[in-house]
Design a protein around this motif. Structure first.
Motif, PDB file in Angstrom:
ATOM      1  N   VAL A  98      -0.982   1.578   2.549  1.00 46.43           N
ATOM      2  CA  VAL A  98      -1.241   2.429   1.386  1.00 46.43           C
ATOM      3  C   VAL A  98      -2.749   2.542   1.133  1.00 46.43           C
ATOM      4  O   VAL A  98      -3.268   3.636   0.892  1.00 46.43           O
ATOM      5  CB  VAL A  98      -0.506   1.899   0.134  1.00 46.43           C
ATOM      6  N   ILE A  99      -3.464   1.426   1.220  1.00 47.47           N
ATOM      7  CA  ILE A  99      -4.923   1.462   1.020  1.00 47.47           C
ATOM      8  C   ILE A  99      -5.574   2.320   2.093  1.00 47.47           C
ATOM      9  O   ILE A  99      -6.489   3.109   1.803  1.00 47.47           O
ATOM     10  CB  ILE A  99      -5.499   0.029   1.008  1.00 47.47           C
ATOM     11  N   ASP A 100      -5.110   2.210   3.318  1.00 50.39           N
ATOM     12  CA  ASP A 100      -5.629   3.053   4.394  1.00 50.39           C
ATOM     13  C   ASP A 100      -5.417   4.526   4.088  1.00 50.39           C
ATOM     14  O   ASP A 100      -6.301   5.357   4.312  1.00 50.39           O
ATOM     15  CB  ASP A 100      -4.953   2.671   5.714  1.00 50.39           C
ATOM     16  N   ASP A 101      -4.248   4.864   3.545  1.00 53.56           N
ATOM     17  CA  ASP A 101      -3.976   6.257   3.187  1.00 53.56           C
ATOM     18  C   ASP A 101      -4.858   6.731   2.046  1.00 53.56           C
ATOM     19  O   ASP A 101      -5.248   7.900   2.009  1.00 53.56           O
ATOM     20  CB  ASP A 101      -2.500   6.433   2.821  1.00 53.56           C
ATOM     21  N   VAL A 102      -5.170   5.847   1.109  1.00 54.20           N
ATOM     22  CA  VAL A 102      -6.086   6.211   0.026  1.00 54.20           C
ATOM     23  C   VAL A 102      -7.431   6.604   0.629  1.00 54.20           C
ATOM     24  O   VAL A 102      -8.025   7.620   0.265  1.00 54.20           O
ATOM     25  CB  VAL A 102      -6.255   5.057  -0.986  1.00 54.20           C
ATOM     26  N   TYR A 103      -7.910   5.811   1.570  1.00 56.22           N
ATOM     27  CA  TYR A 103      -9.197   6.107   2.206  1.00 56.22           C
ATOM     28  C   TYR A 103      -9.130   7.356   3.086  1.00 56.22           C
ATOM     29  O   TYR A 103     -10.053   8.164   3.094  1.00 56.22           O
ATOM     30  CB  TYR A 103      -9.661   4.914   3.053  1.00 56.22           C
ATOM     31  N   ASP A 104      -8.062   7.512   3.846  1.00 58.34           N
ATOM     32  CA  ASP A 104      -7.981   8.605   4.815  1.00 58.34           C
ATOM     33  C   ASP A 104      -7.586   9.939   4.208  1.00 58.34           C
ATOM     34  O   ASP A 104      -8.014  10.989   4.682  1.00 58.34           O
ATOM     35  CB  ASP A 104      -6.969   8.267   5.919  1.00 58.34           C
ATOM     36  N   VAL A 105      -6.760   9.923   3.177  1.00 58.10           N
ATOM     37  CA  VAL A 105      -6.136  11.158   2.708  1.00 58.10           C
ATOM     38  C   VAL A 105      -6.577  11.564   1.312  1.00 58.10           C
ATOM     39  O   VAL A 105      -6.848  12.725   1.049  1.00 58.10           O
ATOM     40  CB  VAL A 105      -4.589  11.025   2.732  1.00 58.10           C
ATOM     41  N   LEU A 108       2.233   7.522  -5.507  1.00 58.06           N
ATOM     42  CA  LEU A 108       1.247   7.939  -4.518  1.00 58.06           C
ATOM     43  C   LEU A 108       1.965   8.728  -3.425  1.00 58.06           C
ATOM     44  O   LEU A 108       2.226   8.235  -2.334  1.00 58.06           O
ATOM     45  CB  LEU A 108       0.534   6.728  -3.915  1.00 58.06           C
ATOM     46  N   THR A 109       2.261   9.974  -3.741  1.00 64.31           N
ATOM     47  CA  THR A 109       3.086  10.784  -2.841  1.00 64.31           C
ATOM     48  C   THR A 109       2.424  11.051  -1.497  1.00 64.31           C
ATOM     49  O   THR A 109       3.097  11.394  -0.538  1.00 64.31           O
ATOM     50  CB  THR A 109       3.438  12.121  -3.510  1.00 64.31           C
ATOM     51  N   PHE A 110       1.114  10.878  -1.409  1.00 63.28           N
ATOM     52  CA  PHE A 110       0.396  11.099  -0.156  1.00 63.28           C
ATOM     53  C   PHE A 110       0.512   9.905   0.790  1.00 63.28           C
ATOM     54  O   PHE A 110       0.225  10.017   1.978  1.00 63.28           O
ATOM     55  CB  PHE A 110      -1.087  11.371  -0.430  1.00 63.28           C
ATOM     56  N   ALA A 111       0.917   8.768   0.277  1.00 63.66           N
ATOM     57  CA  ALA A 111       0.939   7.541   1.075  1.00 63.66           C
ATOM     58  C   ALA A 111       2.175   7.487   1.973  1.00 63.66           C
ATOM     59  O   ALA A 111       3.251   7.955   1.608  1.00 63.66           O
ATOM     60  CB  ALA A 111       0.906   6.321   0.157  1.00 63.66           C
ATOM     61  N   ARG A 112       1.994   6.897   3.138  1.00 58.22           N
ATOM     62  CA  ARG A 112       3.101   6.725   4.078  1.00 58.22           C
ATOM     63  C   ARG A 112       4.029   5.618   3.581  1.00 58.22           C
ATOM     64  O   ARG A 112       3.575   4.625   3.052  1.00 58.22           O
ATOM     65  CB  ARG A 112       2.575   6.332   5.457  1.00 58.22           C
ATOM     66  N   ASP A 113       5.301   5.830   3.774  1.00 57.04           N
ATOM     67  CA  ASP A 113       6.310   4.825   3.431  1.00 57.04           C
ATOM     68  C   ASP A 113       6.714   4.143   4.734  1.00 57.04           C
ATOM     69  O   ASP A 113       7.619   4.579   5.429  1.00 57.04           O
ATOM     70  CB  ASP A 113       7.499   5.503   2.762  1.00 57.04           C
ATOM     71  N   ARG A 114       6.028   3.056   5.084  1.00 57.46           N
ATOM     72  CA  ARG A 114       6.201   2.408   6.383  1.00 57.46           C
ATOM     73  C   ARG A 114       6.739   0.991   6.263  1.00 57.46           C
ATOM     74  O   ARG A 114       6.401   0.131   7.073  1.00 57.46           O
ATOM     75  CB  ARG A 114       4.859   2.390   7.120  1.00 57.46           C
ATOM     76  N   LEU A 115       7.565   0.756   5.297  1.00 54.66           N
ATOM     77  CA  LEU A 115       8.077  -0.595   5.064  1.00 54.66           C
ATOM     78  C   LEU A 115       8.812  -1.151   6.284  1.00 54.66           C
ATOM     79  O   LEU A 115       8.575  -2.283   6.701  1.00 54.66           O
ATOM     80  CB  LEU A 115       8.996  -0.619   3.839  1.00 54.66           C
TER      81      LEU A 115
END
Length: 125
Positions: free
Chosen positions: A98-105, A59-66
Motif C-alpha cells: 500500500v505504501i508503495d502504491d501511495v508513492y507510485d500512484v 485507498l481505491t488506488f492501492a493494490r489488494d495483494r493480501l
C-alpha cells in the motif's frame, strides 16, 4: 510451493512406489492436511484483519495483494509452528504494498516529501 512438492511426492508414492511404507504415507497425508488446515486458519485471520483495516475501501488506488503476500510468507515459514510469523510477515508485506502504491500512484511530490519526513520522524517508543 512446498505444498505442491509434498502433494507430488504423496501422489507418486500412492501410484506404486514399493519403497514407501503405507504407515509413512498415511502420516505424510495427515501432516499435509494439518499444515494446510493451519494455513487456512492463518489466511482467514489475516483476511479479517485486512478487511477490518478498511484500506481497500479508503485507498481505491492501492493494490489488494493480501493473498500474494500470504503466499510469500508461507514460503518463508510453512511449518505449523511458524503461524505467527506467517501472519506478521503477511501484514508487513501488505502494508508495504500500500505504501508503495501511495508513492507510485497517488501522492504528489510535495505530499510524498511530507510523508517521507513523517516516516523518518516516527519513533516506535
Amino acid at each position: 510451493m512446498v505444498g505442491m512438492v509434498a502433494m507430488h511426492c504423496i501422489d507418486e508414492s500412492e501410484r506404486g512406489d514399493a519403497t514407501t511404507h503405507p504407515t509413512i504415507l498415511e502420516l505424510a497425508k495427515l501432516n499435509f492436511n494439518m499444515v494446510q488446515s493451519q494455513h487456512k486458519r492463518d489466511l482467514k485471520e489475516v483476511t479479517r484483519w485486512w478487511n477490518n483495516l478498511g484500506l481497500v475501501d479508503k485507498l481505491t488506488f492501492a493494490r489488494d495483494r493480501l493473498v500474494e503476500c500470504f503466499i510469500i510468507a508461507s514460503v518463508i515459514g510453512y511449518e505449523l509452528e511458524f503461524s505467527r510469523c506467517r501472519k506478521e510477515i503477511t501484514k508487513v508485506y501488505t502494508l508495504l504494498t500500500v505504501i508503495d502504491d501511495v508513492y507510485d500512484v497517488y501522492g504528489s511530490l510535495d505530499e510524498l516529501e511530507l510523508f517521507t519526513k513523517a516516516v523518518d520522524r516516527f519513533d516506535p517508543n
